[in-house]
Design an enzyme around this catalytic site. Structure first.
Site, PDB file in Angstrom:
ATOM      1  CB  CYS A  25      21.826  48.472  21.198  1.00 58.50           C
ATOM      2  SG  CYS A  25      20.511  48.588  19.968  1.00 58.50           S
ATOM      3  CG  HIS A  75      25.834  34.257   9.282  1.00 57.20           C
ATOM      4  ND1 HIS A  75      25.544  34.735   8.023  1.00 57.20           N
ATOM      5  CD2 HIS A  75      24.696  33.756   9.788  1.00 57.20           C
ATOM      6  CE1 HIS A  75      24.266  34.520   7.774  1.00 57.20           C
ATOM      7  NE2 HIS A  75      23.721  33.937   8.837  1.00 57.20           N
ATOM      8  CD  GLU A 136      22.147  49.180  13.662  1.00 55.31           C
ATOM      9  OE1 GLU A 136      23.364  49.439  13.697  1.00 55.31           O
ATOM     10  OE2 GLU A 136      21.353  49.520  14.550  1.00 55.31           O
TER      11      GLU A 136
END
Length: 149
Positions: A25, A75, A136
């Site tokens: 990550c 986005h 998530e």
């Protein structure tokens, strides 16, 4: 009258990177987030009120959460403003990409706290933010409860 909790679910796509992290990550990547917003209050009892029987109009809650969170984060790519990725963030912005610089590590745990603060200030005084759930991945989510804070 009894208090009732109502919940509305939202979805948005957001990219992020966790600077200083020791796993995958640390790379820029994205998630299909799901956010559940639960509000606590008494249903309107005034028979002359067009919102009779509602804790809050789901449409009003939708508008509020979309303005504060969904429309902002959907986005977009979120970076900690102190990230070493700042040059990448600036490059993305210069190419017309939506970039959000926050003063925290953009984990689900920190994002949900940020979202709670944004929603709480927009709610009418007679309502309380009860909880949030931010999913998530298919198997991972964070939860925030007013009673814990």
């Amino acid at each position: 009258m009894s208090k009732v909790r109502i919940t509305k679910q939202f979805s948005f796509e957001t990219g992020h990177a966790l600077y200083g992290y020791d796993g995958k990550c640390k790379n820029v990547h994205g998630h299909s987030y799901k956010l559940w917003v639960t509000v606590l209050g008494e249903p309107v009892s005034d028979e002359k009120d067009v919102k009779l029987g509602m804790v809050i109009d789901f449409g009003d809650l939708k508008k509020m959460v979309k303005q504060e969170i969904v429309d902002v984060f959907d986005h977009a790519t979120v970076f900690n403003k102190n990230t070493p990725h700042i040059e990448l963030a600036q490059e993305l912005q210069s190419r017309g990409h939506d970039v959000i610089l926050v003063d925290y590590q953009p984990t689900s745990e920190n994002m949900i706290q940020d979202f709670a603060e944004k929603i709480k200030v927009r709610l009418p005084d007679h309502l309380h933010l009860h909880s949030l759930k931010l999913q998530e991945t298919e198997t991972s989510y964070a939860e925030w409860y007013a009673s814990d804070n």
